[in-house]
Design a protein around this motif. Sequence first.
Motif, PDB file in Angstrom:
ATOM      1  N   ASN A   4       0.825  -1.188   0.000  1.00  9.43           N
ATOM      2  CA  ASN A   4       0.000   0.000   0.000  1.00  9.43           C
ATOM      3  C   ASN A   4       0.877   1.262   0.000  1.00  9.43           C
ATOM      4  N   ARG A   5       0.794   2.030  -1.094  1.00  6.05           N
ATOM      5  CA  ARG A   5       1.660   3.206  -1.227  1.00  6.05           C
ATOM      6  C   ARG A   5       1.404   4.245  -0.122  1.00  6.05           C
ATOM      7  N   GLU A   6       0.163   4.298   0.374  1.00  8.19           N
ATOM      8  CA  GLU A   6      -0.131   5.269   1.442  1.00  8.19           C
ATOM      9  C   GLU A   6       0.634   4.879   2.718  1.00  8.19           C
ATOM     10  N   LEU A  51      19.053  11.340 -10.600  1.00  3.30           N
ATOM     11  CA  LEU A  51      19.146   9.911 -10.889  1.00  3.30           C
ATOM     12  C   LEU A  51      18.332   9.095  -9.894  1.00  3.30           C
ATOM     13  N   GLU A  52      18.097   7.840 -10.286  1.00  2.00           N
ATOM     14  CA  GLU A  52      17.371   6.917  -9.418  1.00  2.00           C
ATOM     15  C   GLU A  52      18.363   5.898  -8.879  1.00  2.00           C
ATOM     16  N   ILE A  53      18.284   5.675  -7.580  1.00  2.00           N
ATOM     17  CA  ILE A  53      19.181   4.683  -6.976  1.00  2.00           C
ATOM     18  C   ILE A  53      18.346   3.685  -6.165  1.00  2.00           C
ATOM     19  N   ILE A  99      -0.520  10.500 -10.693  1.00  2.00           N
ATOM     20  CA  ILE A  99      -1.526   9.843  -9.842  1.00  2.00           C
ATOM     21  C   ILE A  99      -1.335   8.330  -9.990  1.00  2.00           C
ATOM     22  N   LYS A 100      -1.370   7.628  -8.839  1.00  2.00           N
ATOM     23  CA  LYS A 100      -1.126   6.174  -8.838  1.00  2.00           C
ATOM     24  C   LYS A 100      -2.207   5.494  -8.006  1.00  2.00           C
ATOM     25  N   THR A 101      -2.532   4.264  -8.356  1.00  2.00           N
ATOM     26  CA  THR A 101      -3.393   3.467  -7.478  1.00  2.00           C
ATOM     27  C   THR A 101      -2.551   3.152  -6.237  1.00  2.00           C
ATOM     28  N   ASN A 113      11.153   6.486  -2.739  1.00  2.00           N
ATOM     29  CA  ASN A 113      10.076   6.275  -3.717  1.00  2.00           C
ATOM     30  C   ASN A 113       9.293   5.007  -3.410  1.00  2.00           C
ATOM     31  N   GLU A 114       9.983   3.874  -3.373  1.00  2.00           N
ATOM     32  CA  GLU A 114       9.252   2.617  -3.223  1.00  2.00           C
ATOM     33  C   GLU A 114      10.043   1.614  -2.393  1.00  2.00           C
ATOM     34  N   LEU A 115       9.298   0.763  -1.660  1.00  2.00           N
ATOM     35  CA  LEU A 115       9.934  -0.258  -0.828  1.00  2.00           C
ATOM     36  C   LEU A 115       9.578  -1.641  -1.377  1.00  2.00           C
ATOM     37  N   VAL A 173      -1.828  11.030  -5.136  1.00  2.00           N
ATOM     38  CA  VAL A 173      -1.355  12.044  -6.096  1.00  2.00           C
ATOM     39  C   VAL A 173      -0.011  12.520  -5.567  1.00  2.00           C
ATOM     40  N   GLU A 174       1.003  12.458  -6.414  1.00  2.00           N
ATOM     41  CA  GLU A 174       2.352  12.815  -5.967  1.00  2.00           C
ATOM     42  C   GLU A 174       2.928  13.931  -6.813  1.00  2.00           C
ATOM     43  N   GLN A 175       3.647  14.802  -6.151  1.00  2.82           N
ATOM     44  CA  GLN A 175       4.446  15.790  -6.866  1.00  2.82           C
ATOM     45  C   GLN A 175       5.525  15.047  -7.648  1.00  2.82           C
ATOM     46  N   TRP A 176       5.780  15.453  -8.882  1.00  5.37           N
ATOM     47  CA  TRP A 176       6.869  14.845  -9.657  1.00  5.37           C
ATOM     48  C   TRP A 176       8.188  15.361  -9.111  1.00  5.37           C
ATOM     49  N   VAL A 177       9.115  14.460  -8.817  1.00  4.45           N
ATOM     50  CA  VAL A 177      10.436  14.885  -8.334  1.00  4.45           C
ATOM     51  C   VAL A 177      11.377  14.971  -9.541  1.00  4.45           C
ATOM     52  N   PRO A 178      11.870  16.155  -9.871  1.00  2.67           N
ATOM     53  CA  PRO A 178      12.780  16.265 -11.028  1.00  2.67           C
ATOM     54  C   PRO A 178      14.162  15.729 -10.666  1.00  2.67           C
TER      55      PRO A 178
HETATM   56  P1  AMP Z   1       6.949   3.532  -9.050  1.00  2.00           P
HETATM   57  O1  AMP Z   1       6.061   2.428  -9.534  1.00  2.00           O
HETATM   58  O2  AMP Z   1       6.328   4.408  -8.027  1.00  2.00           O
HETATM   59  O3  AMP Z   1       8.317   3.053  -8.651  1.00  2.00           O
HETATM   60  O4  AMP Z   1       7.194   4.439 -10.352  1.00  2.00           O
HETATM   61  C1  AMP Z   1       7.857   3.945 -11.499  1.00  2.00           C
HETATM   62  C2  AMP Z   1       8.817   4.984 -12.039  1.00  2.00           C
HETATM   63  O5  AMP Z   1       8.099   6.196 -12.388  1.00  2.00           O
HETATM   64  C3  AMP Z   1       9.890   5.447 -11.050  1.00  2.00           C
HETATM   65  O6  AMP Z   1      10.995   4.575 -11.063  1.00  2.00           O
HETATM   66  C4  AMP Z   1      10.215   6.836 -11.589  1.00  2.00           C
HETATM   67  O7  AMP Z   1      11.074   6.753 -12.717  1.00  2.00           O
HETATM   68  C5  AMP Z   1       8.870   7.350 -12.044  1.00  2.00           C
HETATM   69  N1  AMP Z   1       8.196   8.070 -10.943  1.00  2.00           N
HETATM   70  C6  AMP Z   1       7.180   7.617 -10.190  1.00  2.00           C
HETATM   71  N2  AMP Z   1       6.799   8.537  -9.276  1.00  2.00           N
HETATM   72  C7  AMP Z   1       7.564   9.623  -9.476  1.00  2.00           C
HETATM   73  C8  AMP Z   1       7.670  10.919  -8.866  1.00  2.00           C
HETATM   74  N3  AMP Z   1       6.861  11.304  -7.863  1.00  2.00           N
HETATM   75  N4  AMP Z   1       8.614  11.774  -9.326  1.00  2.00           N
HETATM   76  C9  AMP Z   1       9.442  11.402 -10.339  1.00  2.00           C
HETATM   77  N5  AMP Z   1       9.391  10.203 -10.953  1.00  2.00           N
HETATM   78  C10 AMP Z   1       8.481   9.319 -10.542  1.00  2.00           C
END
Ligand code: AMP
Length: 375
Positions: free
Chosen positions: A107-109, A191-193, A147-149, A268-270, A183-188
């Motif tokens: 659950n993302r929340e 890089l992704e780690i 926006i994500k489920t 971002n995600e676990l 609903v999430e703000q886009w993070v500019p």
């Molecule tokens: P997620 O399923 O949440 O990991 O999203 C998949 C991919 O979408 C991530 O690896 C990011 O490249 C992009 N992404 C998702 N949410 C965001 C966010 N809030 N800001 C920037 N990129 C995002």
Amino acid sequence: MNNNIVRPGQTIGILGGGQLGRMMAVAARHMGYRIAVLDPTEDCPCAHVADEHIVAAYDDREAAEQLLELSDVITYEFENVDLKVARLFEQADKLPQGAYSLEVTQNREKEKQVSVDAGLPVAKYEIVQTFDQFKGAMRTIDFPAVIKTVSGGYDGKGQLPLGSEEDFDDVETFMEEGGTYIVEQWVPFELEISQVFTRGQDGDITYFPVAENIHKNHILHETRVPATVSKKVAKKAQEAVKSLAEKMNIVGTFAVEMFVKDHDVYINELAPRPHNSGHYTIEACNVSQFEQHVRAICGLPLLPIHSFPAAVMVNVLGKHQEILHSKLERYYGFHVHDYGKSEARATRKMGHITFVGENLKEIDELIKNNQIHMW
Ligand code: AMP
């Protein structure tokens, strides 16, 4: 004899028989364990290396009880495990990872809340259930956004990017099914780690090197180690996962995906399990994410991690598999993994390849010479 120690000859039960289950099983077999897997697909990747395969749906209570009966300890390869089944295993004292990690990561929340409670930065967000609530949320969240489920999405499925109010009609359609959304703000991000780590039942934590992840069409394409981050950022990533691990009482291998922006990390995600971005550890480290996971769930001490100076893992999707197989005798300088899946859909993960070396420059040359950069 300590009851929490699972010894060679005993059985590890795995819920889910895809590539992660298969690689866990291979590591466990080296150590002398028997494997029982529960997966609805007859010829699933893990079944090829398991002693027992229960062919049934993941939420089939009778099948879960059968797995419990066969296994001395149980683990899973994905987070969307039926919580009733997880609690059944936990009550039988056979799920050292516990059900709580699953409850959070489904659950993302909850994921965001746990991160915030641990004092870690996340993208600004709002939870909404109706289109009106969504419009209200967009008064405090700037474009671009997404926006994500809250549950069930993966590899970019279940999410919709938002560039301007012109996308609102699409959102209305996206929300038609009902349920809860984030609903999430886009993070500019720069890089992704990801930080893959393992926590033992005694609380000891070992960290694999921080990995840099490059996605193509929302699917992980390439993982590069070392990540192009300063020591300070790498330390922040490690400290962030340490606080999550302790707060959530994590056991086993676990991955945290993060965005890096202005020398800060945003959670971002676990993932409460070995992760695609940790596959490089099979060849690049003295102990892989899978072996360390097996050690953790079996109650064994974790091994200190040593690694090659550089590694790159590239996913092999269905659309790459044929060329990889046909040119196998002409390729050089990398390890090939094939998950043994019978159906090669274009974007299905069929295997991966791993390069290890002294530095990324040397590996990038190998990638180019083998034309893998064209994938
Ligand atoms: P997620 O399923 O949440 O990991 O999203 C998949 C991919 O979408 C991530 O690896 C990011 O490249 C992009 N992404 C998702 N949410 C965001 C966010 N809030 N800001 C920037 N990129 C995002």
